[in-house]
Design a protein around this motif. Sequence first.
Motif, mmCIF file in Angstrom:
data_model
loop_
_atom_site.group_PDB
_atom_site.id
_atom_site.type_symbol
_atom_site.label_atom_id
_atom_site.label_comp_id
_atom_site.label_asym_id
_atom_site.label_seq_id
_atom_site.Cartn_x
_atom_site.Cartn_y
_atom_site.Cartn_z
ATOM 1 N N MET A 134 -13.809 8.579 12.395
ATOM 2 C CA MET A 134 -12.430 9.064 12.508
ATOM 3 C C MET A 134 -11.459 7.890 12.381
ATOM 4 N N THR A 135 -10.229 8.196 11.921
ATOM 5 C CA THR A 135 -9.229 7.151 11.794
ATOM 6 C C THR A 135 -8.832 6.625 13.164
ATOM 7 N N ARG A 136 -8.822 5.318 13.331
ATOM 8 C CA ARG A 136 -8.418 4.714 14.586
ATOM 9 C C ARG A 136 -6.910 4.827 14.731
ATOM 10 N N PRO A 137 -6.385 4.983 15.942
ATOM 11 C CA PRO A 137 -4.952 5.131 16.123
ATOM 12 C C PRO A 137 -4.135 3.968 15.589
ATOM 13 N N ASP A 138 -4.732 2.751 15.577
ATOM 14 C CA ASP A 138 -3.965 1.576 15.170
ATOM 15 C C ASP A 138 -4.214 1.166 13.726
ATOM 16 N N ASP A 139 -4.892 1.983 12.935
ATOM 17 C CA ASP A 139 -5.224 1.594 11.568
ATOM 18 C C ASP A 139 -3.995 1.238 10.738
ATOM 19 N N ALA A 161 0.054 -1.958 11.929
ATOM 20 C CA ALA A 161 0.547 -3.266 11.496
ATOM 21 C C ALA A 161 1.156 -3.243 10.102
ATOM 22 N N LEU A 162 1.235 -2.073 9.498
ATOM 23 C CA LEU A 162 1.687 -1.974 8.109
ATOM 24 C C LEU A 162 3.086 -1.388 8.000
ATOM 25 N N PRO A 163 3.884 -1.883 7.047
ATOM 26 C CA PRO A 163 5.136 -1.194 6.732
ATOM 27 C C PRO A 163 4.847 0.239 6.319
ATOM 28 N N GLY A 164 5.762 1.155 6.638
ATOM 29 C CA GLY A 164 5.530 2.567 6.347
ATOM 30 C C GLY A 164 5.240 2.836 4.883
ATOM 31 N N ALA A 165 5.942 2.123 3.974
ATOM 32 C CA ALA A 165 5.741 2.359 2.544
ATOM 33 C C ALA A 165 4.341 1.964 2.106
ATOM 34 N N VAL A 166 3.810 0.890 2.680
ATOM 35 C CA VAL A 166 2.459 0.453 2.330
ATOM 36 C C VAL A 166 1.435 1.468 2.829
ATOM 37 N N ALA A 167 1.587 1.894 4.077
ATOM 38 C CA ALA A 167 0.658 2.878 4.634
ATOM 39 C C ALA A 167 0.688 4.177 3.840
ATOM 40 N N ASP A 168 1.870 4.611 3.454
ATOM 41 C CA ASP A 168 1.988 5.847 2.661
ATOM 42 C C ASP A 168 1.313 5.679 1.302
ATOM 43 N N ALA A 191 3.255 -6.029 -8.580
ATOM 44 C CA ALA A 191 2.660 -5.089 -7.632
ATOM 45 C C ALA A 191 3.739 -4.225 -6.989
ATOM 46 N N ALA A 192 3.377 -2.983 -6.710
ATOM 47 C CA ALA A 192 4.334 -2.053 -6.125
ATOM 48 C C ALA A 192 4.519 -2.277 -4.627
ATOM 49 N N GLN A 193 3.518 -2.850 -3.963
ATOM 50 C CA GLN A 193 3.573 -3.039 -2.527
ATOM 51 C C GLN A 193 3.251 -4.489 -2.181
ATOM 52 N N ARG A 194 3.620 -4.886 -0.958
ATOM 53 C CA ARG A 194 3.415 -6.265 -0.526
ATOM 54 C C ARG A 194 3.043 -6.287 0.958
ATOM 55 N N VAL A 195 2.112 -7.183 1.308
ATOM 56 C CA VAL A 195 1.800 -7.469 2.713
ATOM 57 C C VAL A 195 1.880 -8.970 2.913
ATOM 58 N N ALA A 196 1.947 -9.388 4.172
ATOM 59 C CA ALA A 196 2.244 -10.786 4.461
ATOM 60 C C ALA A 196 1.072 -11.723 4.262
ATOM 61 N N ASP A 197 -0.127 -11.296 4.677
ATOM 62 C CA ASP A 197 -1.244 -12.237 4.715
ATOM 63 C C ASP A 197 -2.568 -11.485 4.801
ATOM 64 N N ALA A 198 -3.657 -12.254 4.996
ATOM 65 C CA ALA A 198 -4.994 -11.653 5.040
ATOM 66 C C ALA A 198 -5.133 -10.666 6.190
ATOM 67 N N ALA A 205 -5.494 -4.755 7.654
ATOM 68 C CA ALA A 205 -4.987 -3.478 8.158
ATOM 69 C C ALA A 205 -4.990 -2.419 7.056
ATOM 70 N N VAL A 206 -4.686 -2.833 5.819
ATOM 71 C CA VAL A 206 -4.766 -1.917 4.679
ATOM 72 C C VAL A 206 -6.190 -1.400 4.506
ATOM 73 N N LEU A 207 -7.148 -2.306 4.529
ATOM 74 C CA LEU A 207 -8.544 -1.925 4.328
ATOM 75 C C LEU A 207 -9.055 -1.069 5.481
ATOM 76 N N ASP A 208 -8.607 -1.376 6.693
ATOM 77 C CA ASP A 208 -8.984 -0.557 7.842
ATOM 78 C C ASP A 208 -8.434 0.863 7.709
ATOM 79 N N LEU A 209 -7.182 0.973 7.273
ATOM 80 C CA LEU A 209 -6.602 2.299 7.081
ATOM 81 C C LEU A 209 -7.383 3.081 6.032
ATOM 82 N N LEU A 210 -7.694 2.433 4.910
ATOM 83 C CA LEU A 210 -8.448 3.100 3.856
ATOM 84 C C LEU A 210 -9.833 3.512 4.351
ATOM 85 N N ALA A 211 -10.500 2.627 5.080
ATOM 86 C CA ALA A 211 -11.815 2.958 5.622
ATOM 87 C C ALA A 211 -11.724 4.143 6.572
#
Length: 283
Positions: free
Chosen positions: A1-6, A9-16, A258-265, A270-276
């Motif tokens: 199941m998706t973890r609550p904090d997946d 740490a991401l900007p809303g646009a990136v998560a969407d 790129a259409a989206q940007r994150v700060a660092d590794a 957090a992106v990969l965790d959300l996708l997983a």
Amino acid sequence: MTRPDDAAALPGAVADAVRAFAAHGADDPDARLVALDFDGTLAPLVDDPLAACMAPAARAAVDRLAAALAGTTTRLALVSGRNLADLAERSEPPVGTYLVGSHGAETGHVTADGLDAVPLELDAEQADRLASLRAGMADAVAGREGAWVQDKPSAAVLHTRLASAADTLAAVADTDAVAGRLGLHAMHGKDVVEVAVVETSKGEAVDRLRDVVGQDCGLPDGRTRVLYAGDDTTDETAFAVLGAGDLGIKVGDGDTLAAQRVADADALAAVLDLLAGLIEQRR
């Protein structure tokens, strides 16, 4: 199941954008490729390239994602300028991962028995040009402290991270001149200039992987959707081949396609965790 904090740490646009990439519809070809650069993307940049390793959060997220992908039609790939053997050693990729080294000149697949690599063979003309290139670049760093040349199977790379500004400018200029005399293209990245005798790019490699993943998933006629993440100018060729349904994520600062940007590794983790988590939720 998706973890609550997946996605916390991401900007809303990136998560969407990640949710949209993972979503499946009636007309979806149902094949995905998650292709990730290594240095500066999963692994922080360090003075000694042999000391590079994934950030702890990125390591955990890559392993989680690889486990979530088992039995699905989504595949994981690492796409790097490092030579293939070095990439495999530094990244310790999970079984099932596709590897692309030397900006696309080398390819392989991680199996339970180890790395299954496609041999890279140079013809006589390429071998002669590589020898001339290495000699010319050795001259370019001679007497310039902190500048050094790394040999690859089909290229040579000028490293200037530890060199003074003056020595960097001079070594880069001399390297560009050597490449020009040999009719080769010099790829400029963060504190590196790579010159290869085999013409390729990360963009070409990603396009080839689309077809490989489609074949592997039994969907040769369907478009494989790609998520690509990278931090350097050499990653822009990969962002350039992305289209509708794909997702490009720039890691760090700098102009990008790129259409989206994150700060660092850590943010990419957090992106990969959300996708997983989204994949785990569907299983």
